[in-house]
Design a protein around this motif. Structure first.
Motif, mmCIF file in Angstrom:
data_model
loop_
_atom_site.group_PDB
_atom_site.id
_atom_site.type_symbol
_atom_site.label_atom_id
_atom_site.label_comp_id
_atom_site.label_asym_id
_atom_site.label_seq_id
_atom_site.Cartn_x
_atom_site.Cartn_y
_atom_site.Cartn_z
ATOM 1 N N LEU A 1 0.852 -1.173 0.000
ATOM 2 C CA LEU A 1 0.000 0.000 0.000
ATOM 3 C C LEU A 1 0.899 1.237 0.000
ATOM 4 C CD1 LEU A 1 -3.013 0.768 0.140
ATOM 5 C CD2 LEU A 1 -2.766 0.869 2.619
ATOM 6 N N ALA A 2 0.570 2.196 -0.829
ATOM 7 C CA ALA A 2 1.396 3.404 -0.925
ATOM 8 C C ALA A 2 1.304 4.228 0.352
ATOM 9 C CB ALA A 2 0.958 4.240 -2.120
ATOM 10 N N ARG A 3 2.397 4.906 0.650
ATOM 11 C CA ARG A 3 2.489 5.787 1.808
ATOM 12 C C ARG A 3 2.714 7.218 1.322
ATOM 13 N NH1 ARG A 3 6.243 1.191 3.818
ATOM 14 N NH2 ARG A 3 7.852 2.314 2.687
ATOM 15 N N PRO A 4 2.370 8.228 2.127
ATOM 16 C CA PRO A 4 2.530 9.624 1.689
ATOM 17 C C PRO A 4 3.931 9.941 1.179
ATOM 18 C CG PRO A 4 1.288 9.556 3.733
ATOM 19 C CD PRO A 4 1.768 8.144 3.464
ATOM 20 N N GLU A 5 4.936 9.360 1.797
ATOM 21 C CA GLU A 5 6.305 9.653 1.363
ATOM 22 C C GLU A 5 6.646 9.048 0.001
ATOM 23 O OE1 GLU A 5 6.593 6.288 4.482
ATOM 24 O OE2 GLU A 5 5.452 8.139 4.246
ATOM 25 N N ASP A 6 5.741 8.247 -0.574
ATOM 26 C CA ASP A 6 5.959 7.681 -1.909
ATOM 27 C C ASP A 6 5.606 8.664 -3.022
ATOM 28 O OD1 ASP A 6 6.736 5.199 -0.862
ATOM 29 O OD2 ASP A 6 4.665 4.446 -0.863
ATOM 30 N N ALA A 7 4.967 9.780 -2.687
ATOM 31 C CA ALA A 7 4.466 10.705 -3.702
ATOM 32 C C ALA A 7 5.567 11.199 -4.640
ATOM 33 C CB ALA A 7 3.753 11.880 -3.041
ATOM 34 N N GLU A 8 6.714 11.548 -4.099
ATOM 35 C CA GLU A 8 7.834 11.991 -4.956
ATOM 36 C C GLU A 8 8.252 10.880 -5.902
ATOM 37 O OE1 GLU A 8 9.157 14.950 -5.323
ATOM 38 O OE2 GLU A 8 8.126 15.934 -3.651
ATOM 39 N N GLY A 9 8.290 9.652 -5.404
ATOM 40 C CA GLY A 9 8.638 8.502 -6.246
ATOM 41 C C GLY A 9 7.612 8.278 -7.342
ATOM 42 N N PHE A 10 6.335 8.440 -7.033
ATOM 43 C CA PHE A 10 5.284 8.303 -8.049
ATOM 44 C C PHE A 10 5.538 9.310 -9.179
ATOM 45 C CE2 PHE A 10 1.271 6.256 -6.025
ATOM 46 C CZ PHE A 10 2.030 5.294 -5.384
ATOM 47 N N HIS A 11 5.778 10.564 -8.801
ATOM 48 C CA HIS A 11 6.020 11.610 -9.796
ATOM 49 C C HIS A 11 7.252 11.266 -10.640
ATOM 50 C CE1 HIS A 11 6.324 15.537 -11.651
ATOM 51 N NE2 HIS A 11 7.580 15.586 -11.256
ATOM 52 N N ARG A 12 8.316 10.858 -9.994
ATOM 53 C CA ARG A 12 9.565 10.531 -10.696
ATOM 54 C C ARG A 12 9.364 9.361 -11.665
ATOM 55 N NH1 ARG A 12 11.960 8.969 -6.675
ATOM 56 N NH2 ARG A 12 11.978 6.767 -7.121
ATOM 57 N N VAL A 13 8.679 8.320 -11.218
ATOM 58 C CA VAL A 13 8.440 7.151 -12.067
ATOM 59 C C VAL A 13 7.558 7.536 -13.259
ATOM 60 C CG1 VAL A 13 7.271 4.912 -12.164
ATOM 61 C CG2 VAL A 13 8.826 5.422 -10.274
ATOM 62 N N GLU A 14 6.507 8.322 -13.011
ATOM 63 C CA GLU A 14 5.636 8.727 -14.122
ATOM 64 C C GLU A 14 6.413 9.537 -15.151
ATOM 65 O OE1 GLU A 14 1.518 11.089 -15.193
ATOM 66 O OE2 GLU A 14 2.249 11.167 -13.131
ATOM 67 N N GLU A 15 7.246 10.457 -14.694
ATOM 68 C CA GLU A 15 8.070 11.251 -15.607
ATOM 69 C C GLU A 15 8.955 10.346 -16.460
ATOM 70 O OE1 GLU A 15 9.123 14.743 -16.337
ATOM 71 O OE2 GLU A 15 6.985 14.795 -15.878
ATOM 72 N N ASP A 16 9.589 9.379 -15.816
ATOM 73 C CA ASP A 16 10.489 8.468 -16.521
ATOM 74 C C ASP A 16 9.714 7.620 -17.538
ATOM 75 O OD1 ASP A 16 13.135 7.089 -16.815
ATOM 76 O OD2 ASP A 16 11.926 5.388 -16.104
ATOM 77 N N ALA A 17 8.602 7.041 -17.135
ATOM 78 C CA ALA A 17 7.824 6.173 -18.019
ATOM 79 C C ALA A 17 7.207 6.956 -19.175
ATOM 80 C CB ALA A 17 6.746 5.446 -17.215
ATOM 81 N N ALA A 18 6.897 8.222 -18.972
ATOM 82 C CA ALA A 18 6.296 9.044 -20.029
ATOM 83 C C ALA A 18 7.227 9.213 -21.218
ATOM 84 C CB ALA A 18 5.894 10.405 -19.471
ATOM 85 N N ALA A 19 8.513 9.000 -21.012
ATOM 86 C CA ALA A 19 9.458 9.092 -22.123
ATOM 87 C C ALA A 19 9.101 8.099 -23.222
ATOM 88 C CB ALA A 19 10.886 8.859 -21.628
ATOM 89 N N LEU A 20 8.516 6.955 -22.843
ATOM 90 C CA LEU A 20 8.109 5.972 -23.857
ATOM 91 C C LEU A 20 7.043 6.541 -24.784
ATOM 92 C CD1 LEU A 20 7.983 2.675 -21.783
ATOM 93 C CD2 LEU A 20 9.692 3.362 -23.469
ATOM 94 N N LEU A 21 6.105 7.310 -24.244
ATOM 95 C CA LEU A 21 5.089 7.936 -25.092
ATOM 96 C C LEU A 21 5.720 9.000 -25.986
ATOM 97 C CD1 LEU A 21 2.071 8.294 -22.651
ATOM 98 C CD2 LEU A 21 2.313 6.687 -24.553
ATOM 99 N N ARG A 22 6.660 9.752 -25.438
ATOM 100 C CA ARG A 22 7.327 10.786 -26.241
ATOM 101 C C ARG A 22 8.140 10.166 -27.375
ATOM 102 N NH1 ARG A 22 8.462 12.506 -20.978
ATOM 103 N NH2 ARG A 22 7.026 14.147 -20.348
ATOM 104 N N GLU A 23 8.632 8.941 -27.169
ATOM 105 C CA GLU A 23 9.456 8.260 -28.180
ATOM 106 C C GLU A 23 8.639 7.398 -29.136
ATOM 107 O OE1 GLU A 23 12.083 6.089 -25.628
ATOM 108 O OE2 GLU A 23 13.113 7.914 -24.955
#
Length: 172
Positions: free
Chosen positions: A8-30
């Motif tokens: 289960l996600a914890r509040p301190e995971d929010a930065e990690g969620f943002h970072r992972v989404e940014e990284d994975a979005a590169a696939l859509l850009r490519e």
């Protein structure tokens, strides 16, 4: 033996969620078929903190590092999956599939009837991925105005209507 865990996600995971989404979005850009189509901005860590606080989000972690997540929220008796992302360095290790299976179990155990989402119908790691996991396209939005609104929001951001779809997986 896997090298990741799902929790289960914890509040301190929010930065990690943002970072992972940014990284994975590169696939859509490519993605060549999406050339010239804007990729929406990633959700902020603050917005993810609010979503996590509702208690329906899952994190995939390697040690203490978030490498994937499922951000979802209840809408009536259904769970809407806002984002499922896995960091590129950790893709193709069944993390996304495991997150989705865990989300289905958690939703069913919470008494929810279905999981909904909006995605590209033709990008292999979007519509076809979800179809392999029991999701089907929603043809009629009656009773699910959030799906119609989500589709309209995507179109307003410049995504092509004909390539977007809403999907649902009924939980038994």
């Amino acid at each position: 033996m896997s090298d990741f865990s799902i929790r289960l996600a914890r509040p301190e995971d929010a930065e990690g969620f943002h970072r992972v989404e940014e990284d994975a979005a590169a696939l859509l850009r490519e993605e060549p078929s999406l050339a010239g189509i804007p990729v929406p901005p990633s959700t902020s860590a603050e917005d993810y903190r609010r979503t996590i606080a509702a208690g329906q989000c899952l994190a995939a972690a390697v040690g203490d590092e978030v490498v994937g997540f499922a951000a979802a929220g209840r809408i009536g008796r259904e769970l809407h999956l806002h984002e499922l992302s896995v960091a590129r360095a950790h893709q193709r290790k069944h993390i996304g599939s495991t997150l989705l299976r865990a989300l289905k179990i958690d939703a069913a155990n919470s008494g929810l009837r279905a999981i909904t989402l909006n995605t590209y119908r033709d990008i292999p790691w979007n519509g076809p991925f979800y179809a392999r996991h029991g999701f089907v396209e929603v043809e009629n939005f009656e009773g699910r105005p959030h799906l119609a609104q989500s589709l309209e929001d995507a179109v307003a951001l410049g995504m092509p209507r004909d390539r977007r779809c809403a999907m649902i997986c009924f939980l038994d």
